[in-house]
Design an enzyme around this catalytic site. Structure first.
Site, PDB file in Angstrom:
ATOM      1  N   SER A 121      -7.402 -24.829 -13.854  1.00 44.93           N
ATOM      2  CA  SER A 121      -6.181 -25.297 -14.518  1.00 44.93           C
ATOM      3  C   SER A 121      -5.091 -24.236 -14.524  1.00 44.93           C
ATOM      4  CB  SER A 121      -6.498 -25.692 -15.964  1.00 44.93           C
ATOM      5  OG  SER A 121      -6.993 -24.570 -16.682  1.00 44.93           O
ATOM      6  N   HIS A 142      -7.377 -30.594  -9.691  1.00 47.17           N
ATOM      7  CA  HIS A 142      -7.350 -30.358 -11.130  1.00 47.17           C
ATOM      8  C   HIS A 142      -7.261 -31.659 -11.919  1.00 47.17           C
ATOM      9  CE1 HIS A 142      -5.059 -28.887 -14.896  1.00 47.17           C
ATOM     10  NE2 HIS A 142      -6.356 -28.821 -15.103  1.00 47.17           N
ATOM     11  N   GLU A 154      -4.169 -33.261 -10.110  1.00 46.95           N
ATOM     12  CA  GLU A 154      -3.277 -32.428  -9.312  1.00 46.95           C
ATOM     13  C   GLU A 154      -4.031 -31.914  -8.087  1.00 46.95           C
ATOM     14  OE1 GLU A 154      -0.347 -30.469 -12.656  1.00 46.95           O
ATOM     15  OE2 GLU A 154      -2.377 -29.662 -12.487  1.00 46.95           O
ATOM     16  N   ASN A 192       0.653 -28.332 -16.705  1.00 47.43           N
ATOM     17  CA  ASN A 192       0.670 -27.201 -17.636  1.00 47.43           C
ATOM     18  C   ASN A 192       1.986 -26.431 -17.564  1.00 47.43           C
ATOM     19  OD1 ASN A 192      -1.818 -27.572 -18.871  1.00 47.43           O
ATOM     20  ND2 ASN A 192      -2.911 -26.496 -17.260  1.00 47.43           N
TER      21      ASN A 192
END
Length: 528
Positions: A121, A142, A154, A192
């Site tokens: 991540s 991800h 992702e 993120n």
């Protein structure tokens, strides 16, 4: 030609690994389960089986579907037993050295054609692949927890990753019922990275004393439509998880001001106020349930209402449509509108402004700041109202504004005229801020999304989908900017940046160009 995957190996059978295993097995893929900890893979399979059996009992799957899924889950004791897997997905601890050691082991086991994917991540995919013999077959894959429900993944190519690997993982994601979005190998990837603005700006607002954390949560949840307030979210995720990520992304971007963490979460981390799992974070919890208490600010606001006597209201607005909406609302409440060029000394002055505090807006409108209350029109009046007096606004005008906007009822369904469709809408009084709570947070979310697009970390469409699905925002950042109007978002940021000088608020060139041209934020330059 895109490869069709029939066998997949999961290395690391914790929550994330087993979530990936579940959606792969449901898609008819044979899944090898391996964990370095003895017994962990078998325990993970048993837990998944128990959960699938419960879902079957509820009618989610047929008995035949259940047996087919279970037959696809194969526990192996040795890493060498995954040699025939076409793709290996690593879901182990977030430690670069440990991941690199694992990938070296995997390369000694699998064929040269096997794709090696990491569920990291926060770590660089390029760094994980750097010492591999075949870095071109390594990519990020991800997922988000809980994997079966979070329909986004992702796909991150490293600097050497072949396009065929990206295509294979995109196709696999679709087969497993997820949307695969391709992201450049940069800190935080899309989700993120894009999520930085929400928590960091809310913390900055809290640190400035603009409002309590409860009030900020309420404004952003009830007024802006976020599923959870930022402080509820920090408590849920855990400060021990969130703060290190904030610091990591800030450091990886060489202290870019947009990602600046706040000292408060560092203090909470040191003081072990970690959130829900610790029983205390921003909120207090009993048996995992949040204990809610009225804030001192709310209690003092409620005390104002009984003394409010409204004579007339003068309205100033940066946008014509805001003035029209406010005047219509006031008339629906039986309020007299002061139409004079200059407000009568006894009139409450309402200012619908963007990216500004009430003091400076009053000076700009050339009215007495002692009469002035600003109102945030970025959020819908039917959802929540945020009011901001100046530091010298007289208490009688504060009371009038709060009574007017906290005790009225509106049609929640704008197409309905039925009395039973009316509900009371709450209001929050905040202290002076250069831009309201929702304005600052939403503008920063949109601006960051635009900056991610400008850096070509992902396409505007993928950024929008990834943030909306991965974070549960009411809109993706790009479509949110279009919904609110890019020029309005730009105005908020330009004013805050001009007043504060803080580079975190500088508008993205992507936003500036499209706002000034009056085109969608999805607009990409055509290169011939």
């Amino acid at each position: 030609m895109i490869m069709t995957v029939n066998t997949l190996a999961i290395v690391g059978t914790g929550i994330m690994g087993m979530g990936i295993a579940q959606i792969a097995a449901q898609a008819g893929i044979q899944v090898f389960l391996y964990d370095a900890k003895v017994g962990a893979a078998e325990q993970g399979r048993q837990s998944l089986q128990a959960m699938l059996e419960k879902l079957t009992a509820k009618g989610k799957f047929s008995d035949d579907e259940l047996q087919a899924m279970l037959s696809n889950l194969i526990v192996v004791q040795e890493l060498s037993q995954i040699a025939t897997a076409e793709i290996v997905v690593e879901a182990i601890i977030e430690n670069l050295d440990i991941k690199k050691q694992l990938f070296a082991q995997l390369e000694s086991v699998v064929t040269a054609d096997t794709i090696l994917a990491t569920n990291t991540s926060s770590l660089s995919v390029t760094a994980i692949a750097a010492d591999c013999d075949y870095p071109e077959r390594v990519a990020g894959f991800h997922f988000f927890n809980p994997v079966p429900l979070m329909k986004i993944v992702e796909i991150i190519p490293g600097i050497s990753t072949q396009q065929s690997v990206v295509d294979a993982l995109t196709n696999l994601a679709k087969r497993m019922g997820h949307l695969g979005v391709v992201a450049k190998d940069t800190p935080g990837f899309i989700v993120n990275h894009g999520g930085r603005a929400y928590g960091t700006e809310a913390l900055k607002i809290l640190g400035e004393g603009v409002a309590s954390f409860e009030q900020i949560d309420r404004i952003l949840r009830d007024g802006a439509g976020f599923r959870m307030g930022p402080f509820e979210l920090l408590d849920l995720t855990g400060i021990d998880v969130s703060h290190p990520v904030m610091e990591s992304i800030y450091d990886q971007f060489y202290h870019e001001a947009r990602y600046r963490p706040h000292p408060l979460t560092r203090q909470m981390l040191v003081g072990k106020k970690l959130g829900r799992k610790a029983g205390e974070g921003f909120y207090h919890y009993e048996n995992g349930q949040k204990l809610s208490t009225a804030t001192a600010q709310d209690q003092s606001s409620e005390a104002l209402i009984s003394d409010a006597v409204i004579t007339s209201v003068w309205v100033g607005a940066d946008l014509v449509e805001d003035k029209t909406q406010l005047v219509d609302y006031l008339k629906s409440q039986g309020i007299t509108i002061d139409d004079n060029d200059t407000p009568h000394p006894n009139s409450l002055v309402l200012l619908a402004i963007y990216g500004e505090d009430t003091t400076n807006a009053a000076i700009r409108y050339q009215i007495d700041p002692k009469q002035a209350i600003a109102i945030d029109m970025l959020t819908e009046l039917t959802m929540h109202r945020t009011l901001m007096p100046s530091i010298v606004t007289q208490e009688r005008f504060v009371a009038q504004a709060y009574a007017l906007f906290s005790s009225s009822k509106v049609n929640k369904d704008l197409d309905s005229t039925q009395t039973d469709a009316q509900e009371a809408v709450s209001a929050t009084l905040i202290t002076e801020s250069t831009g309201f709570v929702a304005q600052r947070v939403i503008a920063m979310v949109i601006n960051l999304g635009c900056d991610i697009a400008m850096q070509k970390i992902a396409t505007p469409e993928d950024i929008d989908n990834a943030v909306k699905l991965g974070l549960g925002y009411p809109y993706g950042p790009i479509s949110w900017g279009d919904h609110l109007g890019a020029s309005r978002v730009l105005l908020i940021l330009e004013r805050i940046y001009a007043f504060t000088g803080d580079p975190r608020y500088r508008p993205s060139p992507w936003l500036q160009r499209r706002a000034k041209l009056g085109v969608s934020l999805f607009t990409q330059q055509a290169i011939h």
